[in-house]
Scaffold this motif. Structure first.
Motif, PDB file in Angstrom:
ATOM      1  N   SER A 172       0.936  -1.171  -0.056  1.00  0.00           N
ATOM      2  CA  SER A 172      -0.070  -0.008  -0.204  1.00  0.00           C
ATOM      3  C   SER A 172       0.800   1.225  -0.191  1.00  0.00           C
ATOM      4  O   SER A 172       0.369   2.293  -0.256  1.00  0.00           O
ATOM      5  CB  SER A 172      -1.173   0.060   1.361  1.00  0.00           C
ATOM      6  OG  SER A 172      -0.311   0.265   2.395  1.00  0.00           O
ATOM      7  N   SER A 191       1.919   1.844  -9.636  1.00  0.00           N
ATOM      8  CA  SER A 191       0.306   1.566  -9.430  1.00  0.00           C
ATOM      9  C   SER A 191       0.391  -0.112  -9.848  1.00  0.00           C
ATOM     10  O   SER A 191      -0.748  -0.694  -9.790  1.00  0.00           O
ATOM     11  CB  SER A 191      -0.242   2.414 -10.717  1.00  0.00           C
ATOM     12  OG  SER A 191       0.097   1.815 -11.880  1.00  0.00           O
ATOM     13  N   TRP A 230      -1.228   6.745  -2.644  1.00  0.00           N
ATOM     14  CA  TRP A 230      -2.649   6.047  -2.420  1.00  0.00           C
ATOM     15  C   TRP A 230      -3.418   6.587  -1.268  1.00  0.00           C
ATOM     16  O   TRP A 230      -4.501   6.456  -1.473  1.00  0.00           O
ATOM     17  CB  TRP A 230      -2.247   4.553  -2.558  1.00  0.00           C
ATOM     18  CG  TRP A 230      -1.537   4.119  -3.770  1.00  0.00           C
ATOM     19  CD1 TRP A 230      -0.237   3.602  -3.770  1.00  0.00           C
ATOM     20  CD2 TRP A 230      -1.723   4.478  -5.179  1.00  0.00           C
ATOM     21  NE1 TRP A 230       0.352   3.528  -4.963  1.00  0.00           N
ATOM     22  CE2 TRP A 230      -0.785   4.014  -5.934  1.00  0.00           C
ATOM     23  CE3 TRP A 230      -2.903   4.946  -5.583  1.00  0.00           C
ATOM     24  CZ2 TRP A 230      -0.550   4.084  -7.475  1.00  0.00           C
ATOM     25  CZ3 TRP A 230      -2.685   5.088  -7.181  1.00  0.00           C
ATOM     26  CH2 TRP A 230      -1.527   4.711  -7.925  1.00  0.00           C
ATOM     27  N   ALA A 270      -5.107   9.638  -2.559  1.00  0.00           N
ATOM     28  CA  ALA A 270      -5.935   9.078  -3.579  1.00  0.00           C
ATOM     29  C   ALA A 270      -7.184   8.925  -2.877  1.00  0.00           C
ATOM     30  O   ALA A 270      -8.416   9.292  -3.178  1.00  0.00           O
ATOM     31  CB  ALA A 270      -5.638   8.163  -4.489  1.00  0.00           C
ATOM     32  N   SER A 273      -6.123  -2.775  -7.270  1.00  0.00           N
ATOM     33  CA  SER A 273      -6.177  -1.590  -7.288  1.00  0.00           C
ATOM     34  C   SER A 273      -5.325  -1.012  -6.136  1.00  0.00           C
ATOM     35  O   SER A 273      -5.867  -1.310  -4.856  1.00  0.00           O
ATOM     36  CB  SER A 273      -7.317  -0.897  -7.725  1.00  0.00           C
ATOM     37  OG  SER A 273      -8.088  -0.722  -6.416  1.00  0.00           O
ATOM     38  N   PRO A 274      -4.277  -0.190  -6.180  1.00  0.00           N
ATOM     39  CA  PRO A 274      -3.615   0.173  -5.022  1.00  0.00           C
ATOM     40  C   PRO A 274      -4.253   0.874  -4.168  1.00  0.00           C
ATOM     41  O   PRO A 274      -3.916   1.167  -2.785  1.00  0.00           O
ATOM     42  CB  PRO A 274      -2.405   0.991  -5.723  1.00  0.00           C
ATOM     43  CG  PRO A 274      -2.694   1.368  -7.167  1.00  0.00           C
ATOM     44  CD  PRO A 274      -3.831   0.265  -7.521  1.00  0.00           C
ATOM     45  N   ASP A 275      -5.117   1.695  -4.559  1.00  0.00           N
ATOM     46  CA  ASP A 275      -5.881   2.434  -3.294  1.00  0.00           C
ATOM     47  C   ASP A 275      -6.638   1.493  -2.447  1.00  0.00           C
ATOM     48  O   ASP A 275      -6.970   1.633  -1.166  1.00  0.00           O
ATOM     49  CB  ASP A 275      -6.800   3.587  -4.009  1.00  0.00           C
ATOM     50  CG  ASP A 275      -7.716   3.006  -5.140  1.00  0.00           C
ATOM     51  OD1 ASP A 275      -7.486   2.225  -5.712  1.00  0.00           O
ATOM     52  OD2 ASP A 275      -8.656   3.972  -5.286  1.00  0.00           O
TER      53      ASP A 275
END
Lengths: 270, 318
Positions: A30, A35, A47, A50, A235-237
């Motif tokens: 994380s 990405s 992230w 974001a 997805s990294p977020d």
């Protein structure tokens, strides 16, 4: 015994690393710059940034927190009453059915619970005009129902291992059953109530399947938003979000454990 | 000063509003017990039992366009008579369409295999915790419970990141020159997913039975010359059967209806009944068909649920 040998410690160590390795790797990635979620390319907290600029995610998180708090509170009341009935009233008509109804939601597959409640809400809306449409209210009702079962289990175990003579003493001194419950029983089972509430809260926060069935347009909970993101790939977020949730939960469980450990010596003295 | 006032000092009076309320209620035949029971009984009747009946009812309807998207069971004809229309077509379809039969069989197979693996992984862990020194035991138990509190969805997601083509496992294998394994989108990934997420449900009941075992039994067995493995097989294992059954049912029952794990970890050919129900409802929008799938799933899980309740009842009484 195996315990003197090497087998048990190694098996336990492997088991615990199996439980924790994926979570640890998720936390590490994380903070990844790239990405590409699996290739390390430097430390970054972008992230997390974001995350806090994603109104859809924030809205869903706020909705989920409200739902979780409400349903855990309803479940706390219902589950405690059910536990009192099951532990204190030895025999009553319909006891088997009642205990079955209380514990069945624990193991009922989520898809069945979700579908059955949705069909109920639709049928009720047709017959009674309530609940109008589906959204937060129907999710709260659904979550409170299965959380009641969990609260009941937790409170039941606490109720059945405490000293009944304390309650009897209060009643002998002239306290009514209700008074006895609030003055004697409740303080003793308070740690169980706290952990029951927390359990209900986290379970509600976690539920995807049931909420998907009983939610309506515009009332997407956090797991529903996460699921739609995750379904498309990593997805990294989401990693950042997961890290935050893991952190909060770890703190919460730690606090709950400390509360329970603290309340234990008291019990021994009494 | 006169002492005649003394008798008029009221005795220490307890405020007992509840007693008065209770007496008044008792007069109309309502006891305290009924008040305690009323809320949970009503809630569970309306939101647990009745919905199951509704599912059964709607499984006997057919899909139609409109709101609600199923045919009414009761209709009033022009002459004013009430007509009950039941369709068995959904159930006939369940037995004749290979998709449903295959999905049921494969759910049972996947849930069964995963439960056995969970038992094999969980038993030594539960045993190690039960035999650990007192100060360690609570910490270890907390470590077992902690992932259970963490989001289920996010744990499945973490596992998928771990197992995917360029995931951590394959990167580690790559260091040793082993070619990457295709683990994701297979039944294997689903087994791992179930074991991973349901392990705490297996460990806790096992731990509860194992920690209660009387250690003098082991000493007696050892004194009589039994070797550790023998002691385990003929003393520990039989005595922990309630825990084994409870833990296995707690994994097997929800695993049968699992939706998240097969859809995030399994491949397109991983058939599980929870997923079929989901697709009937959300993709095909066929509510009556989804309801009949749910009823058939209930029939499959009802025996394990009853078994679980019997074992739990026995464990509580001890």
């Amino acid at each position: 015994m195996f315990s003197r040998g090497w087998f048990l410690p190694i098996a336990a160590a492997l088991g615990f690393s199996f439980l924790y390795a994926p979570i640890v790797s998720l936390v590490i990635f994380s903070f990844n710059e790239s990405s590409l979620v699996t290739v390390w390319s430097g430390f970054s907290t972008k992230w997390y940034g974001a995350l806090f600029n994603d109104p859809q995610l924030l809205g869903a998180a706020w909705l989920s927190l409200q739902i979780a708090a409400l349903s855990a509170t309803i479940a706390l009341v219902l589950g405690t009453l059910a536990a009192v009935a099951l532990v204190r009233f030895r025999r009553f008509r319909g006891r088997t059915l009642f205990s079955g109804m209380v514990s069945a939601p624990l193991v009922m597959p989520d898809v069945i619970t979700g579908l059955s409640l949705l069909l109920l809400f639709v049928a009720m809306e047709g017959l009674l005009g309530w609940p109008q449409g589906r959204g937060m209210l129907t999710i709260v009702i659904a979550h409170a129902t299965f959380c009641t079962a969990y609260v009941c289990v937790v409170v039941q175990s606490r109720l059945s291992d405490f000293d009944r003579s304390l309650e009897e003493a209060a009643m002998d001194l002239g306290a009514s059953p209700v008074r006895t419950f609030f003055d004697v029983t409740l303080p003793i089972i308070a740690p169980a109530l706290i952990s029951g509430w927390l359990l209900g809260f986290t379970l509600s926060l976690d539920d995807l399947v049931i909420a998907s069935f009983v939610s309506g347009p515009g009332s997407s909970t956090l797991p529903m938003v996460i699921f739609s993101k995750v379904r498309l790939g990593v997805s990294p977020d989401v990693n950042a979000l997961a890290t935050i949730i893991v952190g909060i939960v770890a703190l919460g469980v730690l606090a709950a454990t400390l509360i329970q450990l603290r309340s234990k010596p008291k019990k021994a003295r009494a | 000063m006169s002492t005649t006032h003394e008798p008029t000092i009221p005795p220490p009076r307890r405020l007992r509003p509840w007693n008065a309320v209770e007496r008044r209620l008792a007069r109309v035949g309502i006891t305290g017990r009924m008040l305690v029971l009323a809320a949970p009984v009503l809630w569970l009747l309306v939101f647990f039992l009745v919905p199951l009946a509704v599912v059964f009812g709607i499984s006997l309807a057919t899909k139609q366009f409109g709101r609600p998207p199923y045919s009414p069971l009761l209709t009033t004809t022009e002459e004013g008579t009430v007509q009950l229309t039941l369709h068995l077509s959904n159930y006939i379809r369940l037995f004749t369409d290979n998709l449903y039969v295959a999905a049921y069989l494969s759910s049972i197979r996947i849930a069964f295999i995963a439960t056995v693996i969970t038992l094999l992984v969980g038993y030594p862990m539960a045993y190690a915790i039960a035999r650990a020194p007192d100060k360690w035991r609570n910490v270890l138990l907390m470590l077992v419970v902690l992932p259970f509190f963490t989001s289920f969805l996010l744990r499945v997601y973490a596992l998928s990141g771990f197992m995917r083509g360029n995931g951590v496992i394959n990167q580690v294998l790559g260091i040793f020159g082993i070619p990457p394994l295709a683990m994701m989108q297979t039944d294997f990934a689903v087994y791992v997913g179930i074991v991973y997420t349901y392990l705490p449900f297996m460990i806790l009941p096992l731990y509860t039975t194992l920690v209660k075992l009387d250690t003098s039994l082991f000493e007696a067995a050892a004194d009589l010359g039994a070797r550790p493995l023998r002691t385990f097989l003929s003393v520990t294992l039989p005595l922990s059967i309630p825990g084994i059954i409870a833990g296995s049912m707690l994994v097997f029952i929800p695993a049968i209806g699992e939706f998240v794990i097969p859809s995030l970890l399994g491949g397109p050919e991983t058939l599980m009944i929870g997923r079929v129900l989901w697709d009937e409802f959300f993709s095909a929008a066929n509510w009556p068909r989804a309801a009949s799938v749910a009823v058939a799933m209930l029939v499959v899980v009802v025996v394990p649920i009853m078994l679980l309740q019997r074992v739990q009842g026995a464990m509580v009484e001890k």
